[in-house]
Design a protein around this motif. Structure first.
Motif, mmCIF file in Angstrom:
data_model
loop_
_atom_site.group_PDB
_atom_site.id
_atom_site.type_symbol
_atom_site.label_atom_id
_atom_site.label_comp_id
_atom_site.label_asym_id
_atom_site.label_seq_id
_atom_site.Cartn_x
_atom_site.Cartn_y
_atom_site.Cartn_z
ATOM 1 N N HIS A 219 12.261 0.685 -39.071
ATOM 2 C CA HIS A 219 10.929 0.155 -39.354
ATOM 3 C C HIS A 219 10.821 -1.354 -39.131
ATOM 4 O O HIS A 219 9.715 -1.875 -38.976
ATOM 5 C CB HIS A 219 10.552 0.441 -40.812
ATOM 6 N N LEU A 220 11.936 -2.066 -39.139
ATOM 7 C CA LEU A 220 11.893 -3.526 -39.140
ATOM 8 C C LEU A 220 12.276 -4.113 -37.796
ATOM 9 O O LEU A 220 12.979 -3.496 -36.993
ATOM 10 C CB LEU A 220 12.825 -4.063 -40.239
ATOM 11 N N ARG A 221 11.835 -5.338 -37.579
ATOM 12 C CA ARG A 221 12.133 -6.047 -36.337
ATOM 13 C C ARG A 221 13.632 -6.333 -36.250
ATOM 14 O O ARG A 221 14.230 -6.859 -37.187
ATOM 15 C CB ARG A 221 11.360 -7.374 -36.312
ATOM 16 N N PRO A 222 14.275 -5.977 -35.156
ATOM 17 C CA PRO A 222 15.710 -6.230 -35.012
ATOM 18 C C PRO A 222 16.028 -7.717 -35.127
ATOM 19 O O PRO A 222 15.267 -8.565 -34.670
ATOM 20 C CB PRO A 222 16.025 -5.699 -33.602
ATOM 21 N N SER B 104 6.570 -11.195 -38.064
ATOM 22 C CA SER B 104 7.696 -11.957 -37.497
ATOM 23 C C SER B 104 8.507 -12.674 -38.560
ATOM 24 O O SER B 104 8.825 -13.866 -38.435
ATOM 25 C CB SER B 104 7.181 -12.967 -36.456
ATOM 26 N N ALA C 167 16.349 -9.594 -37.905
ATOM 27 C CA ALA C 167 16.006 -10.240 -39.169
ATOM 28 C C ALA C 167 16.897 -9.682 -40.275
ATOM 29 O O ALA C 167 16.919 -8.459 -40.501
ATOM 30 C CB ALA C 167 14.544 -9.996 -39.526
ATOM 31 N N TRP D 186 4.056 -0.625 -41.250
ATOM 32 C CA TRP D 186 5.276 -1.182 -40.675
ATOM 33 C C TRP D 186 4.952 -1.997 -39.427
ATOM 34 O O TRP D 186 5.648 -2.970 -39.120
ATOM 35 C CB TRP D 186 6.263 -0.064 -40.360
ATOM 36 N N ALA D 187 3.892 -1.640 -38.739
ATOM 37 C CA ALA D 187 3.477 -2.434 -37.580
ATOM 38 C C ALA D 187 3.086 -3.839 -38.012
ATOM 39 O O ALA D 187 3.430 -4.830 -37.346
ATOM 40 C CB ALA D 187 2.315 -1.751 -36.855
ATOM 41 N N THR E 129 6.201 -5.811 -38.915
ATOM 42 C CA THR E 129 6.859 -6.295 -37.703
ATOM 43 C C THR E 129 6.097 -7.463 -37.088
ATOM 44 O O THR E 129 6.681 -8.461 -36.658
ATOM 45 C CB THR E 129 6.972 -5.162 -36.676
ATOM 46 N N ALA E 130 4.753 -7.351 -37.082
ATOM 47 C CA ALA E 130 3.927 -8.395 -36.482
ATOM 48 C C ALA E 130 4.016 -9.710 -37.248
ATOM 49 O O ALA E 130 3.739 -10.777 -36.684
ATOM 50 C CB ALA E 130 2.473 -7.935 -36.416
ATOM 51 N N GLU F 26 11.603 -13.939 -40.558
ATOM 52 C CA GLU F 26 12.989 -14.249 -40.236
ATOM 53 C C GLU F 26 13.946 -13.595 -41.220
ATOM 54 O O GLU F 26 15.125 -13.377 -40.914
ATOM 55 C CB GLU F 26 13.187 -15.761 -40.238
#
Length: 300
Positions: free
Chosen positions: A249-252, A221, A254, A214-215, A218-219, A223
């Motif tokens: 787990h996901l980047r806020p 990026s 997106a 998951w890192a 996230t890295a 959209e």
């Protein structure tokens, strides 16, 4: 001709080119078109709970990993059914041990049974390969003209879509083929993203799907995140996508979408073009009509 298909995608192609009446045997996963359900099942899953949905994605991954490490089969091939059907042609694959009976086991079974049927191995790696495989199946079954017409129609739809989205901004897209643990979608899926007017940020065209973290997701990026779990339809994909979102787990920021993976993403057949169109509607909703039958917005 008597044909046995050990792949859902091959079964779809066989029916699409007009060879459906010759299909006498299928795998337990062959559910499209609906007529395929009335053929004799010659291969079943060896995974506990796989055919009933009783196992979670994490449990399935653990069992698959353990079986592969031990050199055990993931599928049961019904040699009795093969003997009874006495096929002239068996369509299978050597692309992924998780997707169908290993072609080596098929060859060994045919030799053991004294069956003289030919084996057609369909192993597309890219979207172009998938479309070209239709011609191979059409040629092998005596339906080349119908296959050529189907290929022309599929490429025509992709060409029309390219005209619509080709010059637009290309958002970064992460497609997940599994969620516990996360796997990036490879093979033809990055090509689908490109054809839909996006940029794949995890999977690589022509390469296997890869276990990731998951890192790393996230890295990347992304959209837009698309959850397309192999072996699942839209409803179950939506449940998994919601679980991923709830776990943080996901980047806020997106948007997260769920798609019908079995219908239009993970099976290398004609309906991948439907998947491309569904992706294009996700990426460019102002110019491409939505496909609510194939995609659902889970989180914004």
């Amino acid at each position: 001709m008597r044909i046995v298909s050990l792949l859902p995608s091959a079964t779809e192609i066989l029916f699409a080119v007009g060879a459906g009446d010759d299909v006498v045997g299928v795998s337990f996963e062959c559910d499209f078109p609906p007529q395929a359900r009335f053929r004799r099942i010659v291969s079943t899953s060896a995974l506990s709970g796989a055919s009933t949905g009783a196992s979670t994605p994490g449990q399935i991954d653990s069992e698959v990993s353990a079986r592969l490490a031990a050199g055990e089969d993931l599928y049961h091939l019904d040699e009795g059914a093969l003997r009874d059907l006495d096929p002239d042609l068996i369509v299978t694959q050597d692309l992924c041990a998780v997707c169908a009976v290993d072609v080596g086991h098929v060859d060994a079974a045919l030799e053991h049974l004294g069956c003289r049927g030919q084996v057609l191995t369909v192993d597309p790696q890219t979207l172009d390969d998938v479309i070209d495989s239709v011609l191979g199946v059409g040629s092998a079954t005596g339906h080349l003209q119908a296959a050529e017409e189907l290929v022309a129609a599929l490429r025509g739809r992709l060409g029309a879509l390219a005209q619509t989205v080709g010059k637009r901004p290309r958002p970064r897209v992460a497609v997940l083929e599994w969620t516990d643990p996360p796997f990036s979608a490879g093979h033809w899926v990055p090509d689908m993203v490109a054809a839909a007017g996006g940029t794949s940020v995890l999977g690589v065209s022509g390469c296997r799907s890869q276990r990731t973290t998951w890192a790393d997701v996230t890295a990347a990026s992304a959209e837009i995140v698309v959850v397309a779990p192999c072996g699942y339809g839209l409803v179950a994909a939506g449940e998994q996508a919601r679980a991923v979102v709830a776990a943080g787990h996901l980047r806020p920021g997106a948007p997260v979408w769920a798609v019908d993976a079995d219908a239009a993403f993970v099976r290398p057949g004609p309906r991948l073009v439907d998947g491309v169109e569904a992706l294009a509607a996700i990426l460019h909703p102002d110019v491409v009509a939505p496909r609510p039958d194939l995609a659902a917005l889970i989180s914004t």
